[in-house]
Design a protein around this motif. Structure first.
Motif, PDB file in Angstrom:
ATOM      1  N   ASP A   1       1.002  -1.250   0.113  1.00  0.00           N
ATOM      2  CA  ASP A   1       0.043   0.130   0.148  1.00  0.00           C
ATOM      3  C   ASP A   1       0.911   1.254   0.032  1.00  0.00           C
ATOM      4  O   ASP A   1       0.528   2.277  -0.892  1.00  0.00           O
ATOM      5  N   ARG A   2       1.900   1.287   0.696  1.00  0.00           N
ATOM      6  CA  ARG A   2       2.635   2.343   0.916  1.00  0.00           C
ATOM      7  C   ARG A   2       3.495   2.697  -0.361  1.00  0.00           C
ATOM      8  O   ARG A   2       4.060   3.790  -0.402  1.00  0.00           O
ATOM      9  N   GLN A   3       3.555   1.757  -1.448  1.00  0.00           N
ATOM     10  CA  GLN A   3       4.268   2.155  -2.520  1.00  0.00           C
ATOM     11  C   GLN A   3       3.474   3.242  -3.326  1.00  0.00           C
ATOM     12  O   GLN A   3       3.842   3.460  -4.245  1.00  0.00           O
ATOM     13  N   GLN A   4       2.210   3.578  -3.353  1.00  0.00           N
ATOM     14  CA  GLN A   4       1.325   4.272  -4.000  1.00  0.00           C
ATOM     15  C   GLN A   4       0.877   5.229  -3.241  1.00  0.00           C
ATOM     16  O   GLN A   4       0.405   4.976  -2.066  1.00  0.00           O
ATOM     17  N   ILE A   5       0.425   6.257  -4.053  1.00  0.00           N
ATOM     18  CA  ILE A   5      -0.074   7.420  -3.314  1.00  0.00           C
ATOM     19  C   ILE A   5      -1.053   8.061  -4.345  1.00  0.00           C
ATOM     20  O   ILE A   5      -0.879   8.358  -5.413  1.00  0.00           O
ATOM     21  N   ALA A   6      -2.351   8.439  -3.768  1.00  0.00           N
ATOM     22  CA  ALA A   6      -3.273   9.396  -4.602  1.00  0.00           C
ATOM     23  C   ALA A   6      -3.263  10.785  -3.746  1.00  0.00           C
ATOM     24  O   ALA A   6      -3.469  10.821  -2.647  1.00  0.00           O
ATOM     25  N   ALA A   7      -3.218  11.837  -4.792  1.00  0.00           N
ATOM     26  CA  ALA A   7      -3.339  13.103  -3.865  1.00  0.00           C
ATOM     27  C   ALA A   7      -4.045  14.270  -4.905  1.00  0.00           C
ATOM     28  O   ALA A   7      -4.355  14.072  -6.318  1.00  0.00           O
TER      29      ALA A   7
ATOM     30  N   GLU B   1      -7.042  18.954 -10.373  1.00  0.00           N
ATOM     31  CA  GLU B   1      -6.066  18.165 -10.586  1.00  0.00           C
ATOM     32  C   GLU B   1      -5.839  17.169  -9.391  1.00  0.00           C
ATOM     33  O   GLU B   1      -5.493  17.504  -8.244  1.00  0.00           O
ATOM     34  N   PHE B   2      -5.835  15.806 -10.146  1.00  0.00           N
ATOM     35  CA  PHE B   2      -5.283  14.710  -9.098  1.00  0.00           C
ATOM     36  C   PHE B   2      -3.962  14.067  -9.630  1.00  0.00           C
ATOM     37  O   PHE B   2      -3.788  14.020 -11.054  1.00  0.00           O
ATOM     38  N   VAL B   3      -3.379  13.516  -8.745  1.00  0.00           N
ATOM     39  CA  VAL B   3      -2.102  12.717  -9.185  1.00  0.00           C
ATOM     40  C   VAL B   3      -2.055  11.229  -8.297  1.00  0.00           C
ATOM     41  O   VAL B   3      -2.367  11.172  -7.208  1.00  0.00           O
ATOM     42  N   VAL B   4      -1.703  10.346  -9.074  1.00  0.00           N
ATOM     43  CA  VAL B   4      -1.519   9.049  -8.417  1.00  0.00           C
ATOM     44  C   VAL B   4       0.053   8.736  -8.855  1.00  0.00           C
ATOM     45  O   VAL B   4       0.606   8.843  -9.781  1.00  0.00           O
ATOM     46  N   VAL B   5       0.737   8.280  -7.948  1.00  0.00           N
ATOM     47  CA  VAL B   5       2.044   7.680  -8.030  1.00  0.00           C
ATOM     48  C   VAL B   5       1.833   6.267  -7.692  1.00  0.00           C
ATOM     49  O   VAL B   5       1.725   5.868  -6.763  1.00  0.00           O
ATOM     50  N   LEU B   6       2.700   5.623  -8.670  1.00  0.00           N
ATOM     51  CA  LEU B   6       2.295   3.903  -8.631  1.00  0.00           C
ATOM     52  C   LEU B   6       3.796   3.568  -8.454  1.00  0.00           C
ATOM     53  O   LEU B   6       4.533   3.857  -9.058  1.00  0.00           O
ATOM     54  N   GLY B   7       4.065   2.889  -7.383  1.00  0.00           N
ATOM     55  CA  GLY B   7       5.279   2.445  -7.094  1.00  0.00           C
ATOM     56  C   GLY B   7       5.305   0.682  -7.549  1.00  0.00           C
ATOM     57  O   GLY B   7       4.102   0.333  -7.793  1.00  0.00           O
ATOM     58  N   GLN B   8       6.585   0.051  -7.588  1.00  0.00           N
ATOM     59  CA  GLN B   8       6.229  -1.191  -7.757  1.00  0.00           C
ATOM     60  C   GLN B   8       5.784  -1.772  -9.153  1.00  0.00           C
ATOM     61  O   GLN B   8       5.210  -2.944  -9.394  1.00  0.00           O
ATOM     62  N   MET B   9       5.755  -0.684 -10.013  1.00  0.00           N
ATOM     63  CA  MET B   9       5.152  -0.996 -11.288  1.00  0.00           C
ATOM     64  C   MET B   9       6.355  -1.613 -12.250  1.00  0.00           C
ATOM     65  O   MET B   9       7.388  -0.720 -12.730  1.00  0.00           O
ATOM     66  N   MET B  10       6.427  -2.702 -12.391  1.00  0.00           N
ATOM     67  CA  MET B  10       7.462  -3.425 -12.947  1.00  0.00           C
ATOM     68  C   MET B  10       7.503  -3.228 -14.583  1.00  0.00           C
ATOM     69  O   MET B  10       8.341  -3.191 -15.395  1.00  0.00           O
ATOM     70  N   ARG B  11       6.141  -3.492 -14.966  1.00  0.00           N
ATOM     71  CA  ARG B  11       6.002  -3.339 -16.418  1.00  0.00           C
ATOM     72  C   ARG B  11       5.261  -2.282 -16.721  1.00  0.00           C
ATOM     73  O   ARG B  11       4.132  -2.011 -16.169  1.00  0.00           O
ATOM     74  N   PRO B  12       5.450  -1.609 -18.101  1.00  0.00           N
ATOM     75  CA  PRO B  12       4.511  -0.735 -18.631  1.00  0.00           C
ATOM     76  C   PRO B  12       3.009  -1.089 -18.457  1.00  0.00           C
ATOM     77  O   PRO B  12       2.272  -0.415 -18.362  1.00  0.00           O
ATOM     78  N   ASP B  13       2.895  -2.327 -18.958  1.00  0.00           N
ATOM     79  CA  ASP B  13       1.694  -3.091 -19.227  1.00  0.00           C
ATOM     80  C   ASP B  13       0.780  -2.797 -18.083  1.00  0.00           C
ATOM     81  O   ASP B  13      -0.421  -2.509 -17.999  1.00  0.00           O
ATOM     82  N   ASP B  14       1.250  -2.884 -16.690  1.00  0.00           N
ATOM     83  CA  ASP B  14       0.657  -2.729 -15.517  1.00  0.00           C
ATOM     84  C   ASP B  14       0.154  -1.192 -15.435  1.00  0.00           C
ATOM     85  O   ASP B  14      -1.032  -0.869 -14.925  1.00  0.00           O
ATOM     86  N   VAL B  15       0.872  -0.343 -15.911  1.00  0.00           N
ATOM     87  CA  VAL B  15       0.580   1.205 -15.872  1.00  0.00           C
ATOM     88  C   VAL B  15      -0.539   1.345 -16.675  1.00  0.00           C
ATOM     89  O   VAL B  15      -1.543   2.005 -16.313  1.00  0.00           O
TER      90      VAL B  15
END
Ligand code: C2E
Ligand code: CA
Ligand code: CA
Length: 589
Positions: free
Chosen positions: A220-226, A232-246
């Protein structure tokens, strides 16, 4: 060896043996030469079938780049890498646990490596709890949605960017979102409705991200929504190993956030435009990454919205060029570089008689100090996006009205009887627009019946708010025209829904009137339906006598195009009318 030396050697061995860090000595190929018991304990979960012969192979899963780091390290001695972190996911008795390890590799001499692996779990957890605690701090929360604010995102991003390859959070993606029509909701329904929509967006965002967690991003702590502010909203996704996941998360977010929002009795639609920066393109500091994500978002929005666009460095160059253009356009407005030309709109009377005084359409031009005369397609869109369209539209309207009245003085009853002015979408939804039109007419002492405002089909079809505004304009006594008819989405069957007086048949139809049966049938049908609804018709872009003949035959009321005249400066309009000679009548085969 004497006794004293022997004792200290023994205690040194004991010390190394009991050390709470793993110590592994290998050659430069990673073949293990010595390892202390802690080494075996920490590395065993990573080994395949208990094989700890080659350190590079053991660590390949978690630090795949290690072998390369060693090969690329040319000095005879020195640190190959320091405190590289990686996460071990273990499962013991059905319970998943995370262990964070830290690895440092030292080249001891030209053929030997010393690797130290320590358990950094406590340290990492302390950092994460610290981050979590700071997240809770009220000053770091957005007051409206209770989401983290810009500062938190920046910190989070700074940590992710500082993370070494292989570290948790190193492979991140930044998703920058903006609602496509939020301003319209806020302006037309009021701020409290706007705020309610923002809160609903925040809730959906959080719920959706939790869902994707269970699809694979467990930490959970690897991503954040703000929320950065506004819509304007931002999501930072961590642990995204493959662009496909994004891509999958981006599509899901766009889908979920675009569903209607129920606020009171309103069902509001607000699609989302999203810009994404992937780790590989993230350069500079957190502010730079957010800026790049917003640049990609603007590209998504300009391409029609309701989509995502991945940032590429060339977008940044284009954005710089746009900013320069925007600055130039501001100067153009303040230093009178904009001017109007007028294209005659002629009356198509029986027997091929042409009335040169039926009206004109005002078309804006930019006299650019270096580029020469710039056509409107190159700057109207820019003016809309950077908020200059209000000032530009106002300039066009007032100049056109003033000019119209001057022609009345010069030409008397031969003067043009109608002034058509184009409106862009941003103008029509501007609060106070109707009042500014009324004011322009009053200032120039021009009767409203002489003014025609032109809107495009896609704009007019948009929604109730736009329609209400069109009715309010009509109530001033002016007429409305539906521009570029035939190019939009709506069909003849919906023509009755538009509160317009005139339909302008698009040039793409006129230009084929004499060569394509299909286009001729479409024009014929448009003229008939328009007539049945009490609307008049104008054919745009007539270039040849044979097109003109077909258009007249089909019963269009007016025509406009290079056959009669290109757009002219105001003085040339006087000459056009004074010197006008009837054109030869083209006989239809
Ligand atoms: P529009 O309203 O459809 O204007 C007609 C465009 O077709 C004009 O281009 C005109 O020069 C061109 N045209 C007229 N007759 C012919 C012809 O026989 N053949 C050909 N090939 N072209 C012809 P222009 O002046 O470049 O304007 C392009 C568009 O820019 C306009 O399309 C209008 O949508 C927009 N525009 C122009 N002035 C303004 C303005 O003051 N405000 C706003 N919001 N939009 C404007
Ligand atoms: Ca027009
Ligand atoms: Ca047009």
């Amino acid at each position: 060896m004497d006794k004293v030396t022997n004792d200290s050697y023994e205690s040194l061995m004991q010390f190394l043996y009991r050390a709470p860090v793993a110590l592994v000595q290998t050659n430069l190929q990673g073949d293990v030469e010595m390892m202390n018991p802690m080494g075996a304990q920490l590395l065993m979960p990573l080994s395949r079938e208990g094989n700890l012969e080659n350190l590079f192979e053991v660590l390949y899963q978690v630090v795949p780049q290690l072998k390369e780091l060693v090969q690329n390290f040319k000095p005879a001695t020195g640190p190959v890498c320091e405190s590289l972190r990686f996460t071990l996911r273990e499962k013991s008795r059905g319970i998943r646990t995370h262990r964070h390890l830290s690895i440092s590799v030292q080249k001891l001499d030209p053929r030997c490596l010393m690797t130290m692996v320590s358990d950094a779990t406590l340290e990492v957890e302390r950092e994460q709890t610290g981050l979590a605690r700071r997240l809770k701090d009220a000053s770091r929360l957005d007051a409206l949605t209770q989401m983290p604010n810009r500062e938190v995102v920046k910190e989070h991003l700074a940590l992710a960017m500082a993370a070494a390859p292989g570290d948790p959070g190193h492979e991140f993606a930044v998703l920058f979102m903006n609602c496509d029509r939020f301003k319209l909701i806020n302006d037309s329904l009021g701020q409290s409705v706007g705020d309610a929509v923002l809160n609903l967006i925040a809730k959906r965002l959080q719920a959706t991200l939790r869902l994707t967690d269970s699809l694979g991003n467990s930490d959970d702590r690897q991503q954040i929504a703000a929320r950065l502010g506004g819509d304007e909203f931002v999501v930072v996704l961590g642990q995204m190993m493959r662009p496909d996941d994004v891509h999958a998360v981006a599509l899901r977010l766009i889908d979920v956030l675009s569903k209607p929002y129920g606020v009171g009795t309103h069902q509001l639609h607000c699609s989302i435009s999203m810009g994404i920066v992937l780790r590989a393109q993230a350069v500079g500091d957190a502010d730079a990454v957010l800026r790049d994500a917003s640049i990609a978002m603007a590209v998504a929005k300009r391409s029609g919205g309701a989509r995502y666009v991945i940032f590429t460095p060339s977008m940044q160059e284009l954005a710089v060029a746009r900013a320069a253009n925007e600055a130039a356009l501001r100067i153009a407005l303040s230093e009178d570089q904009l001017f109007l030309v007028y294209q005659p709109v002629v009356g198509l009377l029986p027997d091929g008689i042409i009335d040169p005084s039926a009206g004109v359409e005002a078309l804006v031009r930019w006299q650019h100090p270096e580029r020469g005369i710039v056509p409107p397609v190159e700057f109207i869109g820019l003016a809309e996006q950077c908020g200059l369209i209000g000032a530009l539209g106002d300039f066009v309207l007032r100049t056109a009205c003033r000019q119209f009245m001057q022609w009345q003085d010069v030409l008397g009853d031969k003067a043009p009887r109608l002034m058509a002015v184009n409106l862009s979408r941003a103008q029509l939804v501007q609060p106070g627009f109707v009042a500014s039109v009324r004011d322009a007419l009053q200032t120039c002492n021009m009767a409203s019946k002489y003014l025609q405002l032109e809107v495009t089909e896609s704009l007019a079809a948009q929604d109730e708010g736009v329609q209400a505004q069109m009715h309010a304009l009509k109530a001033l006594g002016l007429s409305l025209a539906l521009d570029d008819f035939g190019t939009g989405y709506s069909s003849l069957s919906s023509l009755h829904q538009f509160p317009v007086d005139v339909v302008k048949v698009d040039r793409s139809f006129t230009s084929q009137a004499d060569t394509s049966q299909h286009h001729r049938v479409l024009i014929d049908a448009t003229v008939r339906v328009a007539k049945s609804l009490g609307m008049r018709t104008v054919a745009e872009g007539i270039e040849t006598l044979s097109q003109a003949a077909v258009i007249a035959e089909l019963g269009c009321d007016k025509g406009q195009g290079y056959l009669y005249s290109k757009p002219l400066a105001s003085a040339q309009i006087v000459r056009f009318i004074q010197d006008f000679k009837q054109l030869p009548v083209h006989s239809l085969q």
